[in-house]
Write a protein that holds these residues in place. Structure first.
Motif, PDB file in Angstrom:
ATOM      1  N   PHE A 111       0.808  -1.225   0.000  1.00 22.26           N
ATOM      2  CA  PHE A 111       0.000   0.000   0.000  1.00 22.26           C
ATOM      3  C   PHE A 111       0.837   1.268   0.000  1.00 22.26           C
ATOM      4  O   PHE A 111       0.334   2.338  -0.349  1.00 22.26           O
ATOM      5  N   LYS A 112       2.104   1.162   0.369  1.00 22.83           N
ATOM      6  CA  LYS A 112       2.908   2.381   0.410  1.00 22.83           C
ATOM      7  C   LYS A 112       3.081   3.007  -0.966  1.00 22.83           C
ATOM      8  O   LYS A 112       3.426   4.186  -1.075  1.00 22.83           O
ATOM      9  N   ASP A 146       8.627  -2.613   3.497  1.00 24.82           N
ATOM     10  CA  ASP A 146       7.843  -2.169   2.349  1.00 24.82           C
ATOM     11  C   ASP A 146       8.154  -0.744   1.893  1.00 24.82           C
ATOM     12  O   ASP A 146       8.199  -0.459   0.705  1.00 24.82           O
ATOM     13  N   PRO A 266      -4.508  -2.165   9.705  1.00 27.70           N
ATOM     14  CA  PRO A 266      -3.302  -2.744  10.309  1.00 27.70           C
ATOM     15  C   PRO A 266      -2.230  -1.674  10.359  1.00 27.70           C
ATOM     16  O   PRO A 266      -1.813  -1.165   9.330  1.00 27.70           O
ATOM     17  N   THR A 267      -1.781  -1.312  11.535  1.00 30.80           N
ATOM     18  CA  THR A 267      -0.953  -0.119  11.601  1.00 30.80           C
ATOM     19  C   THR A 267       0.301  -0.322  12.442  1.00 30.80           C
ATOM     20  O   THR A 267       0.348  -1.154  13.340  1.00 30.80           O
ATOM     21  N   GLY A 268       1.327   0.446  12.085  1.00 32.14           N
ATOM     22  CA  GLY A 268       2.595   0.405  12.788  1.00 32.14           C
ATOM     23  C   GLY A 268       2.996   1.816  13.173  1.00 32.14           C
ATOM     24  O   GLY A 268       3.009   2.186  14.337  1.00 32.14           O
ATOM     25  N   ASN A 269       3.281   2.613  12.148  1.00 35.44           N
ATOM     26  CA  ASN A 269       3.684   3.998  12.368  1.00 35.44           C
ATOM     27  C   ASN A 269       2.500   4.943  12.554  1.00 35.44           C
ATOM     28  O   ASN A 269       2.680   6.137  12.680  1.00 35.44           O
ATOM     29  N   PHE A 270       1.297   4.414  12.489  1.00 36.24           N
ATOM     30  CA  PHE A 270       0.063   5.174  12.672  1.00 36.24           C
ATOM     31  C   PHE A 270      -0.226   6.103  11.490  1.00 36.24           C
ATOM     32  O   PHE A 270      -1.098   6.967  11.558  1.00 36.24           O
ATOM     33  N   GLY A 271       0.479   5.897  10.346  1.00 35.70           N
ATOM     34  CA  GLY A 271       0.268   6.785   9.217  1.00 35.70           C
ATOM     35  C   GLY A 271      -1.041   6.489   8.501  1.00 35.70           C
ATOM     36  O   GLY A 271      -1.850   7.384   8.226  1.00 35.70           O
ATOM     37  N   ASP A 272      -1.235   5.198   8.221  1.00 35.39           N
ATOM     38  CA  ASP A 272      -2.390   4.779   7.456  1.00 35.39           C
ATOM     39  C   ASP A 272      -3.689   5.141   8.173  1.00 35.39           C
ATOM     40  O   ASP A 272      -4.618   5.716   7.590  1.00 35.39           O
ATOM     41  N   SER A 321       6.077  -5.299   8.783  1.00 40.71           N
ATOM     42  CA  SER A 321       5.938  -3.863   8.538  1.00 40.71           C
ATOM     43  C   SER A 321       5.218  -3.160   9.686  1.00 40.71           C
ATOM     44  O   SER A 321       5.075  -1.943   9.678  1.00 40.71           O
ATOM     45  N   HIS A 400      -0.383  -8.907   7.324  1.00 45.17           N
ATOM     46  CA  HIS A 400      -0.785  -7.611   7.881  1.00 45.17           C
ATOM     47  C   HIS A 400      -2.300  -7.448   7.820  1.00 45.17           C
ATOM     48  O   HIS A 400      -2.942  -7.021   8.776  1.00 45.17           O
ATOM     49  N   THR A 423      -3.131  -4.316   3.035  1.00 45.06           N
ATOM     50  CA  THR A 423      -1.967  -3.471   2.778  1.00 45.06           C
ATOM     51  C   THR A 423      -0.867  -4.123   1.948  1.00 45.06           C
ATOM     52  O   THR A 423       0.069  -3.431   1.556  1.00 45.06           O
ATOM     53  N   ALA A 424      -0.944  -5.416   1.706  1.00 43.39           N
ATOM     54  CA  ALA A 424       0.098  -6.035   0.875  1.00 43.39           C
ATOM     55  C   ALA A 424      -0.471  -7.229   0.135  1.00 43.39           C
ATOM     56  O   ALA A 424      -1.407  -7.882   0.597  1.00 43.39           O
TER      57      ALA A 424
HETATM   58  C1  LIG Z   1       3.750   0.093   6.353  1.00 44.05           C
HETATM   59  C2  LIG Z   1       2.802  -1.032   6.374  1.00 44.05           C
HETATM   60  C3  LIG Z   1       1.805  -1.106   7.344  1.00 44.05           C
HETATM   61  C4  LIG Z   1       1.656  -0.068   8.445  1.00 44.05           C
HETATM   62  O1  LIG Z   1       1.389   1.201   7.943  1.00 44.05           O
HETATM   63  P1  LIG Z   1       1.640   2.486   8.852  1.00 44.05           P
HETATM   64  O2  LIG Z   1       1.410   3.642   7.972  1.00 44.05           O
HETATM   65  O3  LIG Z   1       3.087   2.384   9.314  1.00 44.05           O
HETATM   66  O4  LIG Z   1       0.702   2.414   9.968  1.00 44.05           O
HETATM   67  C5  LIG Z   1       0.925  -2.166   7.277  1.00 44.05           C
HETATM   68  N1  LIG Z   1       1.031  -3.123   6.341  1.00 44.05           N
HETATM   69  C6  LIG Z   1       1.991  -3.086   5.406  1.00 44.05           C
HETATM   70  C7  LIG Z   1       2.072  -4.192   4.412  1.00 44.05           C
HETATM   71  C8  LIG Z   1       2.904  -2.042   5.385  1.00 44.05           C
HETATM   72  O5  LIG Z   1       3.852  -2.012   4.453  1.00 44.05           O
END
Ligand SMILES: *Cc1c(COP(=O)(O)O)cnc(C)c1O
Length: 497
Positions: A111-112, A146, A266-272, A321, A400, A423-424
């Motif tokens: 998704f990036k 990613d 599904p989030t990590g950096n909270f951007g999405d 990710s 994810h 997201t992937a």
């Molecule tokens: C980056 C990523 C996320 C998390 O997105 P954030 O913007 O960091 O919250 C989730 N799934 C995939 C496959 C990613 O590449």
């Protein structure tokens, strides 16, 4: 109406969105935010009658007001064209009673791409006028897998730009590794780092804060900038697919104009998920935004207790990710929910840096929780979701996406339409997906797993992934954290000689 951005940690310096995009992070370490966000709502009826590209123009026009309409439409045409494997760019498909927003149809199958096909275009336009005029821009980015490839693909060959990517050695999938290690282009640099993603990200932040390095680079006509999800030019494009997915649901008759929709992210950096909040501020009828974490569940804990504590074990999971302990974009959310109190945000961030944790006032937590729900899934949950979703619904999802699916399934239905952000491509994580489907993967490399996954599910791997097997490895550098600054400097010298 004011149309400037300023730092989350002080509102003394106002910059245009072009400047914010070029700088990435504010000089005081804060993130760029706009106080006028949501003063003007987007026209939802219009969004529902148009396609992804037109909605991208509308969203970007609203968030980046100093770009002209012509500049925006040229950027959209370049970013969302033939490199996507479907003209819809981000199609919504069925997931049982819920919906799947497929964000992985871009050139790197994750998704990036939505943001990183756009950011280089925005930077290219922004660098032509204003303070950066004529300077070369070196993008420096830390990736958990990613982002790196998506940045490389977006920036490769873009005039006046270079891109340097750091990833944690041994902590990305072998397909992610090959995607980066085989990246061609005279303006790209790639290095593994001995450490985890947070080590990479922390050191990249230090590189940006290094005034001496900046001085040496400035003498050579070069500035550093970020392509990480903290960049306004990353965040803004992600708002598009919230609006566009809503429009798709209206057009298929799943909802009516004005109905509330729940998004599980599904989030990590909270951007999405933050982009979903921006969409809400811009007038999209968003119900709950559900934050789904893997076993690195620092966000789930924060949203439950109000305390953010990064001092905890770092888990390597099958959803790498999201293996993140410091969610950078959370600072923007804090800013908005603290009513723009920069001093409070600055002191929370100082606590995080000095003590490793911070706690928000109870009233702030309550307001946050009125918008954001949360949940977590460990690796066993994730594998069970991948196989259950395939067996029961005939939909193949990546780890994810499976984290989000698990969290959504545990959330009580409230009658609203519910969308899981996917997201992937599952093929980006073929080995783990195959293992989740109870197949033996012992001794199989990423490509053998891809083939086996295709055979088992009668689905097809994206060409940009299966084609990697014939590509030559071009990047073999490995650095310690201490060596990353010098690597960037050498890359600038080589790319902009
Ligand atoms: C980056 C990523 C996320 C998390 O997105 P954030 O913007 O960091 O919250 C989730 N799934 C995939 C496959 C990613 O590449």
């Amino acid at each position: 109406m004011n149309s400037f951005y300023h730092s989350t940690r002080s509102n003394s310096d106002s910059v245009t969105s072009k400047q914010a995009i070029l700088r990435g992070i504010a000089p005081d370490g804060g993130l760029y935010v706009a106080d006028w966000l949501g003063e003007k709502k987007l026209n939802l009826a219009r969004v529902c009658g148009q396609g992804f590209q037109q909605t991208a123009e509308l969203v970007l026009g609203a968030l980046l007001p100093d770009f002209t309409a012509d500049e925006i439409s040229a950027c959209v045409a370049a970013a969302y064209g033939e490199q996507w494997d479907t003209p819809a760019c981000c199609p919504v498909t069925k997931l049982g009673d819920d919906w799947l927003l497929e964000l992985y149809h871009g050139p790197t199958s994750a998704f990036k791409d939505v943001a990183l096909q756009m950011l280089p275009q925005l930077m290219g336009v922004a660098s032509k006028d204003g303070e950066a005029g004529g300077k070369n821009i070196m993008i420096v980015t830390a990736t958990s897998g990613d982002t790196g490839k998506a940045a490389l693909d977006g920036f490769a060959g873009v005039d006046g730009c270079g891109v340097t990517v750091f990833y944690p050695e041994g902590k990305v999938s072998d397909i992610q590794y090959l995607q980066m290690a085989t990246q061609a282009g005279a303006n790209v640099a790639v290095s593994a780092v001995r450490g985890n993603f947070d080590d990479c990200q922390t050191t990249v932040k230090q590189i940006f804060a290094d005034r001496e390095l900046a001085g040496r680079l400035a003498e050579k006509g070069c500035v550093l900038s970020s392509a990480n999800s903290i960049n306004v030019g990353r965040l803004a494009p992600q708002v598009t697919y919230y609006f566009d997915s809503y429009a798709q649901l209206v057009r298929t008759g799943a909802i009516e104009l004005g109905d509330v929709v729940t998004y599980c992210v599904p989030t990590g950096n909270f951007g999405d998920v933050l982009a979903g909040y921006y969409a809400k501020l811009l007038g999209l009828p968003v119900g709950k935004l559900i934050v789904a974490s893997n076993s690195n569940d620092v966000l789930t804990d924060f949203l439950t207790t109000g305390t953010y504590n990064r001092l905890r074990p770092f888990n390597k999971t099958i959803s790498p990710s999201m293996d993140i302990l410091v969610s950078s974009n959370l600072e923007r959310m804090l800013y908005y929910f603290c009513d723009g109190d920069c001093e409070l945000v600055a002191s929370l961030m100082a606590d995080l840096a000095e003590k490793g944790s911070y706690t928000v006032p109870p009233a702030v937590l309550e307001r946050i929780r009125s918008v954001f729900a949360c949940g977590r899934a460990d690796d066993d949950d994730t594998r069970a979701q991948i196989s259950g979703t395939w067996d029961k619904l005939g939909v193949l999802i990546d780890p994810h996406t499976a984290v989000a699916k698990k969290v959504l399934d545990e959330t009580a239905a409230d009658g609203s339409a519910r969308v899981v952000l996917s997201t992937a491509s599952p093929y980006k994580f073929s080995a783990d997906v195959l293992a989740a489907l109870d197949e033996d993967t012992d001794g199989m490399n990423g490509f053998a797993c891809m083939d086996a996954l295709a055979a088992k599910t009668s689905t097809v791997a994206p060409a940009q992934l299966s084609g990697l097997r014939d590509a030559a490895v071009l990047h073999t550098d490995v650095n310690d954290r201490e060596g990353m600054g010098a690597f960037v400097e050498a890359a600038c010298a080589r790319v902009f000689q």
